[in-house]
Structures are given as structure tokens and as C-alpha cells.
Motif scaffolding. Structure first.
Motif, PDB file in Angstrom:
ATOM      1  N   SER A 291       0.830  -1.195   0.000  1.00 37.44           N
ATOM      2  CA  SER A 291       0.000   0.000   0.000  1.00 37.44           C
ATOM      3  C   SER A 291       0.870   1.252   0.000  1.00 37.44           C
ATOM      4  CB  SER A 291      -0.904  -0.006   1.231  1.00 37.44           C
ATOM      5  OG  SER A 291      -1.762   1.099   1.209  1.00 37.44           O
ATOM      6  N   GLY A 292       0.575   2.166  -0.911  1.00 37.20           N
ATOM      7  CA  GLY A 292       1.355   3.389  -1.017  1.00 37.20           C
ATOM      8  C   GLY A 292       2.686   3.198  -1.716  1.00 37.20           C
ATOM      9  N   VAL A 293       2.916   1.999  -2.251  1.00 32.52           N
ATOM     10  CA  VAL A 293       4.162   1.692  -2.946  1.00 32.52           C
ATOM     11  C   VAL A 293       3.914   1.766  -4.447  1.00 32.52           C
ATOM     12  CG1 VAL A 293       5.886  -0.100  -3.403  1.00 32.52           C
ATOM     13  CG2 VAL A 293       5.007   0.216  -1.088  1.00 32.52           C
ATOM     14  N   TYR A 294       4.854   2.364  -5.139  1.00 32.01           N
ATOM     15  CA  TYR A 294       4.768   2.469  -6.592  1.00 32.01           C
ATOM     16  C   TYR A 294       5.939   1.732  -7.207  1.00 32.01           C
ATOM     17  CZ  TYR A 294       1.309   5.944  -5.521  1.00 32.01           C
ATOM     18  OH  TYR A 294       0.182   6.567  -5.028  1.00 32.01           O
ATOM     19  N   TRP A 295       5.651   0.972  -8.255  1.00 30.86           N
ATOM     20  CA  TRP A 295       6.695   0.257  -8.969  1.00 30.86           C
ATOM     21  C   TRP A 295       7.160   1.059 -10.164  1.00 30.86           C
ATOM     22  CZ3 TRP A 295       3.639  -4.951  -9.515  1.00 30.86           C
ATOM     23  CH2 TRP A 295       3.669  -5.635  -8.304  1.00 30.86           C
ATOM     24  N   SER A 296       8.422   0.921 -10.492  1.00 38.19           N
ATOM     25  CA  SER A 296       8.962   1.430 -11.743  1.00 38.19           C
ATOM     26  C   SER A 296       8.877   0.289 -12.752  1.00 38.19           C
ATOM     27  CB  SER A 296      10.431   1.827 -11.546  1.00 38.19           C
ATOM     28  OG  SER A 296      11.202   0.666 -11.270  1.00 38.19           O
ATOM     29  N   MET A 297       9.281   0.551 -13.990  1.00 37.19           N
ATOM     30  CA  MET A 297       9.299  -0.511 -14.995  1.00 37.19           C
ATOM     31  C   MET A 297      10.277  -1.612 -14.565  1.00 37.19           C
ATOM     32  SD  MET A 297       8.130  -1.856 -17.743  1.00 37.19           S
ATOM     33  CE  MET A 297       7.257  -0.629 -18.714  1.00 37.19           C
ATOM     34  N   LYS A 298      11.406  -1.230 -13.972  1.00 37.28           N
ATOM     35  CA  LYS A 298      12.384  -2.224 -13.501  1.00 37.28           C
ATOM     36  C   LYS A 298      11.765  -3.136 -12.436  1.00 37.28           C
ATOM     37  CE  LYS A 298      16.316  -1.443 -15.622  1.00 37.28           C
ATOM     38  NZ  LYS A 298      16.577  -2.320 -16.731  1.00 37.28           N
TER      39      LYS A 298
ATOM     40  N   LYS B   2       9.595  11.628 -23.887  1.00 36.70           N
ATOM     41  CA  LYS B   2      10.878  10.998 -23.581  1.00 36.70           C
ATOM     42  C   LYS B   2      11.410  11.576 -22.268  1.00 36.70           C
ATOM     43  CE  LYS B   2      14.707   9.317 -26.312  1.00 36.70           C
ATOM     44  NZ  LYS B   2      14.186   8.060 -26.809  1.00 36.70           N
ATOM     45  N   GLY B   3      11.935  10.726 -21.441  1.00 36.16           N
ATOM     46  CA  GLY B   3      12.462  11.176 -20.151  1.00 36.16           C
ATOM     47  C   GLY B   3      11.510  10.915 -18.999  1.00 36.16           C
ATOM     48  N   GLN B   4      10.205  10.823 -19.290  1.00 31.91           N
ATOM     49  CA  GLN B   4       9.254  10.481 -18.238  1.00 31.91           C
ATOM     50  C   GLN B   4       9.332   8.972 -17.990  1.00 31.91           C
ATOM     51  OE1 GLN B   4       5.451  12.005 -19.712  1.00 31.91           O
ATOM     52  NE2 GLN B   4       5.570  13.650 -18.192  1.00 31.91           N
ATOM     53  N   THR B   5       9.025   8.566 -16.774  1.00 30.23           N
ATOM     54  CA  THR B   5       9.119   7.145 -16.442  1.00 30.23           C
ATOM     55  C   THR B   5       7.739   6.549 -16.167  1.00 30.23           C
ATOM     56  OG1 THR B   5       9.466   7.666 -14.107  1.00 30.23           O
ATOM     57  CG2 THR B   5      11.433   7.376 -15.469  1.00 30.23           C
TER      58      THR B   5
ATOM     59  N   GLY C 118      -7.352   4.315 -14.419  1.00 33.41           N
ATOM     60  CA  GLY C 118      -6.556   3.153 -14.015  1.00 33.41           C
ATOM     61  C   GLY C 118      -5.472   3.488 -13.012  1.00 33.41           C
ATOM     62  N   PHE C 119      -4.450   2.675 -12.980  1.00 36.13           N
ATOM     63  CA  PHE C 119      -3.411   2.760 -11.955  1.00 36.13           C
ATOM     64  C   PHE C 119      -2.003   2.686 -12.542  1.00 36.13           C
ATOM     65  CE2 PHE C 119      -5.613  -1.228 -12.367  1.00 36.13           C
ATOM     66  CZ  PHE C 119      -4.612  -2.103 -12.754  1.00 36.13           C
ATOM     67  N   VAL C 120      -1.890   2.958 -13.850  1.00 34.21           N
ATOM     68  CA  VAL C 120      -0.594   2.976 -14.515  1.00 34.21           C
ATOM     69  C   VAL C 120      -0.406   4.331 -15.179  1.00 34.21           C
ATOM     70  CG1 VAL C 120       0.832   1.971 -16.352  1.00 34.21           C
ATOM     71  CG2 VAL C 120      -0.611   0.485 -14.947  1.00 34.21           C
ATOM     72  N   PHE C 121       0.730   4.975 -14.875  1.00 27.07           N
ATOM     73  CA  PHE C 121       1.069   6.225 -15.563  1.00 27.07           C
ATOM     74  C   PHE C 121       1.859   5.880 -16.811  1.00 27.07           C
ATOM     75  CE2 PHE C 121       4.153   9.541 -16.568  1.00 27.07           C
ATOM     76  CZ  PHE C 121       3.277  10.573 -16.844  1.00 27.07           C
ATOM     77  N   TYR C 122       1.296   6.234 -17.956  1.00 31.84           N
ATOM     78  CA  TYR C 122       1.954   6.034 -19.246  1.00 31.84           C
ATOM     79  C   TYR C 122       2.754   7.296 -19.574  1.00 31.84           C
ATOM     80  CZ  TYR C 122      -0.860   1.899 -20.385  1.00 31.84           C
ATOM     81  OH  TYR C 122      -1.418   0.648 -20.402  1.00 31.84           O
ATOM     82  N   PRO C 123       4.058   7.191 -19.758  1.00 32.67           N
ATOM     83  CA  PRO C 123       4.863   8.372 -20.089  1.00 32.67           C
ATOM     84  C   PRO C 123       4.356   9.030 -21.367  1.00 32.67           C
ATOM     85  CG  PRO C 123       6.270   6.485 -19.618  1.00 32.67           C
ATOM     86  CD  PRO C 123       4.861   5.977 -19.693  1.00 32.67           C
ATOM     87  N   LYS C 124       4.321  10.349 -21.350  1.00 35.42           N
ATOM     88  CA  LYS C 124       3.842  11.094 -22.511  1.00 35.42           C
ATOM     89  C   LYS C 124       4.983  11.640 -23.361  1.00 35.42           C
ATOM     90  CE  LYS C 124      -0.360  12.436 -20.073  1.00 35.42           C
ATOM     91  NZ  LYS C 124      -0.255  11.277 -19.216  1.00 35.42           N
TER      92      LYS C 124
END
Length: 105
Positions: free
Chosen positions: A33-40, A81-84, A73-79
């Protein structure tokens, strides 16, 4: 009918605790809870590279409409280059469990 009554003691090691499955699931949710994952982080969780994840999970429209934060949803899609990428850990883990068969067919 005969009946046998037995009293049994099973020692639980000092470093262990016995809890119910429901309690275990709640603890797992609280941990994420409250944890966000990166792509890695996501790559490590499902043992697949980012290219595969994008092709099979993130970009197909059947999943994107559920995942994309722009659509609730619950996924941030980078808009740009440089955004993660950013994933809400609990919700992404639940999504992966719920759609396992669809994803890995």
C-alpha cells in the motif's frame, strides 16, 4: 462407532508466528500500500523485459483501457521521452493475478 480423542502439541519456532490466510493477504496488501513500482520493479516481478511487458500488457487496448491513469486506471503512461512509467503496486499485482491466463497465453 469408536472414537479416539488425542491431544497433540506442535512446537512453533520462536521466530515464527501462526496467522490465518486472510491476515496474511491483508499484511501483503499493507506492505504494498502506497508503494509504486517502476518498470524495472515490474520486470523483476514478472520476469519479463520491458519490451515484452509493453507489447503484451501495457499497449494492447483490451488492457490499456483498464490500466491507463487517464482512463481511471493505476498505470502512468509516459507522454514524452524522459518520463518514467509508474505503477500502483497493489493494484498492478492484483491485475496481474486476475489476468494471468490472458497475459501469458
Amino acid at each position: 462407532m469408536q472414537q479416539l480423542t488425542v491431544q497433540l502439541s506442535i512446537p512453533i519456532p520462536a521466530g515464527s508466528v501462526l496467522i490465518s490466510r486472510v491476515e496474511l493477504e491483508e499484511l501483503k496488501k499493507q506492505e504494498l500500500s502506497g508503494v509504486y513500482w517502476s518498470m524495472k520493479d515490474l520486470e523483476q516481478r514478472i520476469n519479463r523485459k520491458s519490451e515484452w511487458i509493453k507489447e503484451n500488457i501495457l499497449y494492447p487496448s483490451r488492457f490499456r483501457k483498464t490500466l491507463d491513469v487517464e482512463q481511471g486506471g493505476f498505470v502512468f503512461y509516459p507522454k514524452s521521452k524522459g518520463q518514467t512509467w509508474s505503477f500502483q503496486a497493489v493494484k498492478m499485482a492484483e491485475f496481474l493475478d486476475r489476468h494471468f491466463a490472458q497475459i501469458f497465453k
